[in-house]
Motif scaffolding. Structure first.
Motif, mmCIF file in Angstrom:
data_model
loop_
_atom_site.group_PDB
_atom_site.id
_atom_site.type_symbol
_atom_site.label_atom_id
_atom_site.label_comp_id
_atom_site.label_asym_id
_atom_site.label_seq_id
_atom_site.Cartn_x
_atom_site.Cartn_y
_atom_site.Cartn_z
ATOM 1 N N ASN A 53 11.309 9.322 7.771
ATOM 2 C CA ASN A 53 11.107 9.122 6.342
ATOM 3 C C ASN A 53 11.842 10.230 5.596
ATOM 4 O O ASN A 53 12.461 11.106 6.204
ATOM 5 C CB ASN A 53 9.609 9.086 5.986
ATOM 6 C CG ASN A 53 8.882 10.386 6.349
ATOM 7 O OD1 ASN A 53 9.498 11.431 6.580
ATOM 8 N ND2 ASN A 53 7.564 10.322 6.391
ATOM 9 N N ARG B 112 5.424 2.562 3.454
ATOM 10 C CA ARG B 112 5.380 1.569 2.393
ATOM 11 C C ARG B 112 6.666 0.753 2.376
ATOM 12 O O ARG B 112 7.753 1.264 2.658
ATOM 13 C CB ARG B 112 5.190 2.242 1.042
ATOM 14 C CG ARG B 112 3.870 2.994 0.887
ATOM 15 C CD ARG B 112 3.768 3.622 -0.476
ATOM 16 N NE ARG B 112 4.849 4.591 -0.701
ATOM 17 C CZ ARG B 112 5.148 5.110 -1.892
ATOM 18 N NH1 ARG B 112 4.455 4.740 -2.959
ATOM 19 N NH2 ARG B 112 6.112 5.984 -2.018
ATOM 20 N N GLU C 12 10.450 1.985 0.973
ATOM 21 C CA GLU C 12 10.770 3.406 1.058
ATOM 22 C C GLU C 12 12.029 3.630 1.895
ATOM 23 O O GLU C 12 12.306 2.898 2.849
ATOM 24 C CB GLU C 12 9.601 4.216 1.606
ATOM 25 C CG GLU C 12 9.297 4.058 3.078
ATOM 26 C CD GLU C 12 8.255 5.067 3.544
ATOM 27 O OE1 GLU C 12 8.653 6.215 3.833
ATOM 28 O OE2 GLU C 12 7.071 4.722 3.610
ATOM 29 N N ARG D 197 1.047 5.282 6.747
ATOM 30 C CA ARG D 197 1.367 5.561 5.350
ATOM 31 C C ARG D 197 2.689 4.941 4.905
ATOM 32 O O ARG D 197 3.095 5.099 3.745
ATOM 33 C CB ARG D 197 1.422 7.072 5.101
ATOM 34 C CG ARG D 197 0.092 7.788 5.330
ATOM 35 C CD ARG D 197 0.249 9.291 5.190
ATOM 36 N NE ARG D 197 -1.019 9.982 5.275
ATOM 37 C CZ ARG D 197 -1.808 10.256 4.241
ATOM 38 N NH1 ARG D 197 -1.424 9.908 3.029
ATOM 39 N NH2 ARG D 197 -2.959 10.883 4.397
#
Length: 458
Positions: A216, A160, A163, A158
């Motif tokens: 993240n 990107r 980010e 997931r």
């Protein structure tokens, strides 16, 4: 700040109707406070290590990082004779289970004679290297401890470009070192057609952080930090991250082999790629392909064999190999569950008692194998070679060309089975090879790590 800016740009009406308890991304300081204690310092020594002042060794020619760095990074005249370097022998890691399972990079601990792990609370442990996968640059080590702090693993599929990310390291001062940046690029195909699966980030290069977690903004680990020094004036260093989904595959293999741990089955597994799916006659590339079955384990007592493809455990469908270890680990020791698997193109169901031990070793199957169509020159393992590698059977690869070379098999690899059948002699290989179809699944062992390779015979 990015959150505040994003919120400020929303229409006032939208902000008013948003639920008061709407979950917001975790801020970086909170991530450091919550997960920093799970980041450890790792120091590794080997007999060849002379001193801490020894220059960084060049990246191995087979390492996937090398082709990217040499191709993409312009070289200055002063550094034409230099090779890209990677942080080795010292760095960070992070705890992924309370009983001391730790992920780091292969660069940090590969070929280490002794590995020491230090926690931020100043505890120090000797660690055992459980697995080193040089192709993914992932290593799994273990310390003898319980109730340790852990990180939360995310889903790297997931990720990107653009980010924000944060990495935490742990230097010798027992404190966290934190750097932040963004994802510059995700996996790509190089001009020569090879795949480069790593993320690239602009996180500031810090040797202490190599091997540490890349988070993240939600506080999930999406990668393992890798610091590479390119020896270029324009690009003195590059920062990559190993996608955590790649690391999870190696971790799941280790978990599956730890039969004494909760949910341990005693099998080593890998994902099923398109080539292996064809070789095993599967309808699609999914499931957990069994590489090995440890004697005296639940998998052994249930009759599992190398070459079996487990597609379901209990009511959980298995698409990736990591899901097998994760699902089994959630079951209490002594729990009886069912495994659905495909063996020799037939659907089978067997029962396994999680956490139990087998009364006898798994049944062994041998039917033949050879070299002409594969491009392999091999010899049966000698008694000394078997003892050194703790193997009952196998063939040592002496030479390789054609299909086997294209599939990545190398001299020094040990061929254990063809299409799920263990091999011990050249005649066995010839027999299996004669009966094979368009793809042959060859189980090899390299540096104590096993994997299936699909070979298209000529």
């Amino acid at each position: 700040m990015a959150n505040a800016a994003g919120t400020a740009s929303l229409p006032a009406k939208e902000k008013r109707i948003a639920p008061a308890n709407a979950s917001a991304p975790v801020d970086f300081p909170t991530i450091v406070q919550r997960y920093g204690p799970a980041v450890v310092n790792i120091s590794a020594t080997s007999p060849e290590q002379e001193s801490s002042q020894t220059p960084l060794p060049a990246i191995d020619a087979d390492d996937p990082l090398l082709s990217f760095v040499k191709r993409m990074v312009p070289r200055s005249q002063a550094s034409q004779d230099s090779s890209p370097r990677a942080i080795t022998g010292t760095g960070s890691g992070f705890i992924v289970s309370p009983d001391g399972l730790i992920l780091t990079t292969a660069h940090v601990v590969d070929q280490a004679d002794q590995v020491t792990v230090r926690l931020t609370d100043r505890r120090e442990f000797k660690a055992k290297v459980l697995a080193v996968d040089t192709q993914s640059d992932v290593a799994v080590i273990q310390v003898d401890a319980t109730k340790l702090p852990t990180v939360k693993l995310g889903d790297s599929s997931r990720v990107r470009v653009g980010e924000p990310v944060l990495t935490i390291g742990s230097p010798d001062s027992f404190q966290n070192t934190v750097t932040a940046g963004i994802v510059n690029a995700i996996s790509r195909t190089l001009p020569d057609g090879s795949s480069f699966p790593f993320f690239q980030t602009d996180v500031a290069a810090n040797p202490d952080n190599s091997g540490g977690p890349l988070f993240n903004r939600a506080g999930e680990v999406i990668g393992i930090d890798v610091q590479t020094y390119a020896d270029s004036d324009m690009h003195p260093s590059l920062t990559f991250a190993i996608p955590i989904n790649m690391a999870a595959k190696v971790r799941s293999q280790v978990l599956a082999l730890r039969a004494t741990s909760p949910g341990g089955l005693g099998v080593e597994v890998q994902d099923v790629g398109p080539g292996l799916a064809v070789a095993f006659g599967l309808p699609r590339p999914a499931g957990a392909l069994v590489n090995s079955v440890a004697p005296g384990t639940p998998a052994a007592s249930s009759g599992l064999k190398p070459g079996d493809v487990i597609i379901q455990i209990g009511d959980k469908t298995i698409d990736r190999s990591a899901e097998l270890g994760e699902t089994a680990s959630d079951l209490l020791p002594g729990t009886k569950t069912t495994l659905k698997l495909i063996r020799n193109r037939r659907l089978m169901t067997t029962t396994v008692m999680v956490g139990a031990s087998a009364e006898s070793p798994p049944p062994r199957q041998t039917d033949g194998g050879a070299t002409d169509r594969l491009g392999l020159v091999m010899h049966p393992l000698s008694e000394d070679e078997r003892r050194a590698r703790d193997l009952p059977v196998g063939l040592m690869v002496d030479g390789v060309d054609g299909p086997a070379a294209s599939a990545g098999i190398q001299p020094g690899d040990i061929v254990l089975s063809l299409n799920g059948t263990l091999v011990e002699t050249q005649s066995e290989v010839a027999s299996l090879e004669a009966k094979a179809g368009k793809e042959i699944a060859v189980l090899i062992q390299r540096n104590n790590a096993r994997s299936f390779v699909s070979v298209k015979p000529r």
